[in-house]
Design a protein around this motif. Structure first.
Motif, PDB file in Angstrom:
ATOM      1  N   LEU A 102       0.858  -1.173   0.000  1.00  0.00           N
ATOM      2  CA  LEU A 102       0.000   0.000   0.000  1.00  0.00           C
ATOM      3  C   LEU A 102       0.898   1.227   0.000  1.00  0.00           C
ATOM      4  CD1 LEU A 102      -2.949   1.038   0.133  1.00  0.00           C
ATOM      5  CD2 LEU A 102      -2.633   1.218   2.615  1.00  0.00           C
ATOM      6  N   TYR A 103       0.677   2.084  -1.002  1.00  0.00           N
ATOM      7  CA  TYR A 103       1.523   3.256  -1.185  1.00  0.00           C
ATOM      8  C   TYR A 103       0.741   4.536  -0.916  1.00  0.00           C
ATOM      9  CZ  TYR A 103       4.870   0.251  -3.690  1.00  0.00           C
ATOM     10  OH  TYR A 103       5.764  -0.726  -4.040  1.00  0.00           O
ATOM     11  N   ARG A 104       1.494   5.568  -0.545  1.00  0.00           N
ATOM     12  CA  ARG A 104       0.928   6.894  -0.324  1.00  0.00           C
ATOM     13  C   ARG A 104       1.635   7.899  -1.238  1.00  0.00           C
ATOM     14  NH1 ARG A 104       2.194   8.230   5.337  1.00  0.00           N
ATOM     15  NH2 ARG A 104       4.239   8.676   4.472  1.00  0.00           N
ATOM     16  N   LEU A 105       0.844   8.752  -1.854  1.00  0.00           N
ATOM     17  CA  LEU A 105       1.393   9.856  -2.645  1.00  0.00           C
ATOM     18  C   LEU A 105       0.867  11.157  -2.069  1.00  0.00           C
ATOM     19  CD1 LEU A 105       2.956  10.897  -5.166  1.00  0.00           C
ATOM     20  CD2 LEU A 105       0.764  10.829  -6.382  1.00  0.00           C
ATOM     21  N   ASP A 106       1.777  11.997  -1.588  1.00  0.00           N
ATOM     22  CA  ASP A 106       1.406  13.320  -1.096  1.00  0.00           C
ATOM     23  C   ASP A 106       2.196  14.369  -1.877  1.00  0.00           C
ATOM     24  OD1 ASP A 106       3.974  13.073  -0.049  1.00  0.00           O
ATOM     25  OD2 ASP A 106       3.278  12.800   2.011  1.00  0.00           O
ATOM     26  N   ALA A 107       2.155  15.605  -1.423  1.00  0.00           N
ATOM     27  CA  ALA A 107       2.823  16.673  -2.161  1.00  0.00           C
ATOM     28  C   ALA A 107       4.328  16.448  -2.249  1.00  0.00           C
ATOM     29  CB  ALA A 107       2.523  18.022  -1.505  1.00  0.00           C
ATOM     30  N   ASP A 108       4.945  15.971  -1.150  1.00  0.00           N
ATOM     31  CA  ASP A 108       6.383  15.697  -1.184  1.00  0.00           C
ATOM     32  C   ASP A 108       6.706  14.599  -2.186  1.00  0.00           C
ATOM     33  OD1 ASP A 108       6.922  17.614   0.707  1.00  0.00           O
ATOM     34  OD2 ASP A 108       6.900  16.211   2.396  1.00  0.00           O
ATOM     35  N   GLY A 109       5.886  13.536  -2.193  1.00  0.00           N
ATOM     36  CA  GLY A 109       6.113  12.450  -3.128  1.00  0.00           C
ATOM     37  C   GLY A 109       5.977  12.888  -4.568  1.00  0.00           C
ATOM     38  N   ALA A 110       5.003  13.759  -4.826  1.00  0.00           N
ATOM     39  CA  ALA A 110       4.824  14.255  -6.193  1.00  0.00           C
ATOM     40  C   ALA A 110       6.022  15.090  -6.624  1.00  0.00           C
ATOM     41  CB  ALA A 110       3.536  15.073  -6.282  1.00  0.00           C
ATOM     42  N   ARG A 111       6.573  15.874  -5.705  1.00  0.00           N
ATOM     43  CA  ARG A 111       7.758  16.674  -6.048  1.00  0.00           C
ATOM     44  C   ARG A 111       8.954  15.781  -6.350  1.00  0.00           C
ATOM     45  NH1 ARG A 111       5.557  20.374  -2.207  1.00  0.00           N
ATOM     46  NH2 ARG A 111       6.605  19.292  -0.478  1.00  0.00           N
ATOM     47  N   ASN A 112       9.069  14.661  -5.603  1.00  0.00           N
ATOM     48  CA  ASN A 112      10.192  13.746  -5.786  1.00  0.00           C
ATOM     49  C   ASN A 112       9.935  12.686  -6.845  1.00  0.00           C
ATOM     50  OD1 ASN A 112      11.549  15.058  -3.671  1.00  0.00           O
ATOM     51  ND2 ASN A 112      10.590  13.746  -2.129  1.00  0.00           N
ATOM     52  N   GLY A 113       8.681  12.589  -7.312  1.00  0.00           N
ATOM     53  CA  GLY A 113       8.349  11.607  -8.333  1.00  0.00           C
ATOM     54  C   GLY A 113       8.307  10.179  -7.818  1.00  0.00           C
ATOM     55  N   ARG A 114       8.033  10.013  -6.511  1.00  0.00           N
ATOM     56  CA  ARG A 114       8.010   8.664  -5.936  1.00  0.00           C
ATOM     57  C   ARG A 114       6.811   8.494  -5.012  1.00  0.00           C
ATOM     58  NH1 ARG A 114      11.254   5.002  -8.489  1.00  0.00           N
ATOM     59  NH2 ARG A 114      13.185   6.031  -9.123  1.00  0.00           N
ATOM     60  N   VAL A 115       6.243   7.282  -5.020  1.00  0.00           N
ATOM     61  CA  VAL A 115       5.253   6.926  -4.018  1.00  0.00           C
ATOM     62  C   VAL A 115       5.969   6.278  -2.842  1.00  0.00           C
ATOM     63  CG1 VAL A 115       3.288   6.682  -5.564  1.00  0.00           C
ATOM     64  CG2 VAL A 115       4.845   4.753  -5.261  1.00  0.00           C
ATOM     65  N   GLU A 116       5.392   6.414  -1.663  1.00  0.00           N
ATOM     66  CA  GLU A 116       6.016   5.870  -0.454  1.00  0.00           C
ATOM     67  C   GLU A 116       5.294   4.613   0.004  1.00  0.00           C
ATOM     68  OE1 GLU A 116       7.205   7.205   4.117  1.00  0.00           O
ATOM     69  OE2 GLU A 116       6.275   8.638   2.742  1.00  0.00           O
ATOM     70  N   SER A 117       6.039   3.523   0.175  1.00  0.00           N
ATOM     71  CA  SER A 117       5.471   2.273   0.657  1.00  0.00           C
ATOM     72  C   SER A 117       5.210   2.378   2.157  1.00  0.00           C
ATOM     73  CB  SER A 117       6.428   1.117   0.367  1.00  0.00           C
ATOM     74  OG  SER A 117       5.979  -0.072   0.990  1.00  0.00           O
ATOM     75  N   VAL A 118       3.970   2.053   2.572  1.00  0.00           N
ATOM     76  CA  VAL A 118       3.590   2.180   3.976  1.00  0.00           C
ATOM     77  C   VAL A 118       3.236   0.826   4.586  1.00  0.00           C
ATOM     78  CG1 VAL A 118       1.977   3.285   5.575  1.00  0.00           C
ATOM     79  CG2 VAL A 118       2.782   4.529   3.569  1.00  0.00           C
ATOM     80  N   ILE A 119       2.561  -0.045   3.839  1.00  0.00           N
ATOM     81  CA  ILE A 119       2.163  -1.367   4.321  1.00  0.00           C
ATOM     82  C   ILE A 119       2.536  -2.393   3.259  1.00  0.00           C
ATOM     83  CG2 ILE A 119       0.213  -2.847   4.998  1.00  0.00           C
ATOM     84  CD1 ILE A 119      -1.221  -0.282   5.915  1.00  0.00           C
ATOM     85  N   ASP A 120       3.106  -3.526   3.677  1.00  0.00           N
ATOM     86  CA  ASP A 120       3.479  -4.560   2.716  1.00  0.00           C
ATOM     87  C   ASP A 120       2.798  -5.882   3.081  1.00  0.00           C
ATOM     88  OD1 ASP A 120       4.911  -5.407   4.921  1.00  0.00           O
ATOM     89  OD2 ASP A 120       6.877  -4.984   4.070  1.00  0.00           O
ATOM     90  N   ASP A 121       3.249  -6.978   2.469  1.00  0.00           N
ATOM     91  CA  ASP A 121       2.701  -8.316   2.711  1.00  0.00           C
ATOM     92  C   ASP A 121       1.221  -8.392   2.348  1.00  0.00           C
ATOM     93  OD1 ASP A 121       2.888 -11.032   3.516  1.00  0.00           O
ATOM     94  OD2 ASP A 121       1.974 -10.522   5.442  1.00  0.00           O
ATOM     95  N   LEU A 122       0.858  -7.785   1.232  1.00  0.00           N
ATOM     96  CA  LEU A 122      -0.519  -7.829   0.759  1.00  0.00           C
ATOM     97  C   LEU A 122      -0.587  -8.673  -0.520  1.00  0.00           C
ATOM     98  CD1 LEU A 122      -1.367  -4.053   1.230  1.00  0.00           C
ATOM     99  CD2 LEU A 122      -2.132  -5.936   2.691  1.00  0.00           C
TER     100      LEU A 122
END
Length: 296
Positions: free
Chosen positions: A134-154
């Motif tokens: 499960l990934y999150r995209l916020d303003a910082d992520g959009a500026r960096n061009g990356r989504v952040e992984s928050v939850i795994d094992d799905l």
């Protein structure tokens, strides 16, 4: 519970997903994942539009002037499409690094503060590979061009939704080996879920947990895939009611309509069922919440 269920149009999606009500247009938007298509339906004119997408889109979210779409290789955006015109070339907002090449985004939506959340899965669900995240995209992520992984094992992340105050996040895994909906306490300032616990064990109810929505009372509506049902659970996890949908595989639901009192339900196409893959409208007797806009 018996409810008046109406079909929207005549289209049949391979996997109808991510219905989102656009109040400004008074229209429902959704995606056909394997068809790589964005659909819309206007509640007043009945006009239906379809736009071809460059990749499969698992979920969509409104932006200030168009749409964000979590696809196969990342999150993209496009200006508001026009009827009868091709989709404006999409722009990449963020890239995702999958564990293997045969993966894509699946279910997702914005939280109440406008962060975009979306989960990934292996295309061949029969493998039962717990490589989704499960990934999150916020303003910082959009500026960096990356989504952040928050939850795994799905395996098959689904059922993402947020309580009316935004302080509870819901997430399901619809794979047959999981069939669980979890609730998390959600920090609305940082966009961080914690205190994960089982909210619903769907092994005790008909259908696998698929896409979901929350109504104005804070109740959680989730599609019972394979059972032809949409269930409503109270905030304490009690089954309140179930509505029958005239096809076995409802995929995701969302509130919309001029009064936010219509529950729209997408579905998955199967052989020998002319209503499978259709999109339906139900009046459940409750109202929903406006879908947040992505803030980037």
């Amino acid at each position: 519970m018996h409810a008046n269920v109406e079909r929207i149009g005549t289209m049949q999606c391979g996997v109808g997903e991510s219905p989102v009500w656009h109040a400004g247009e008074q229209a429902l938007y959704w995606t056909d994942i394997p068809g790589s298509t964005l659909w819309s339906w206007n509640v007043f004119s009945g006009q239906i539009n379809a736009w071809a997408l460059p990749e499969m889109a698992g979920c969509i979210a409104m932006t200030g002037n168009g749409w964000a779409m979590a696809m196969e290789t990342g999150v993209f955006c496009t200006p508001q499409p026009r009827a009868g015109a091709e989709l404006t070339p999409v722009e990449r907002l963020a890239t995702v690094e999958h564990a293997r090449p045969d993966m894509r985004f699946n279910d997702g939506r914005c939280d109440r503060q406008g962060r975009f959340w979306a989960g990934t899965m292996v295309l061949d669900t029969s493998l039962g590979a717990p490589l989704g995240k499960l990934y999150r995209l916020d303003a910082d992520g959009a500026r960096n061009g990356r989504v952040e992984s928050v939850i795994d094992d799905l395996i098959v992340p689904n059922g993402l939704a947020f309580s009316p105050d935004g302080k509870t996040m819901y997430l399901s895994d619809s794979h047959a080996s999981r069939q669980t909906v979890w609730a998390f306490d959600y920090d609305i300032d940082s966009g961080t879920p914690h205190n994960r616990r089982v909210f619903i064990d769907m092994n005790a109810h008909p259908g696998r947990p698929d896409g979901a929505a929350v109504d104005a009372d804070g109740c959680y509506w989730i599609c019972g895939n394979d059972a032809g049902l949409v269930h409503r659970f109270t905030p304490d996890g009690r089954l309140d009611r179930s509505i029958a949908i005239p096809t076995p595989k409802p995929a995701m639901c969302a509130f919309g309509g001029p009064g936010l009192d219509t529950l729209f339900v997408t579905s998955i196409r199967i052989d020998n069922d002319p209503l499978s893959g259709a999109t339906f409208a139900v009046r459940p007797g409750v109202t929903g919440l406006a879908e947040p806009v992505l803030h980037i």
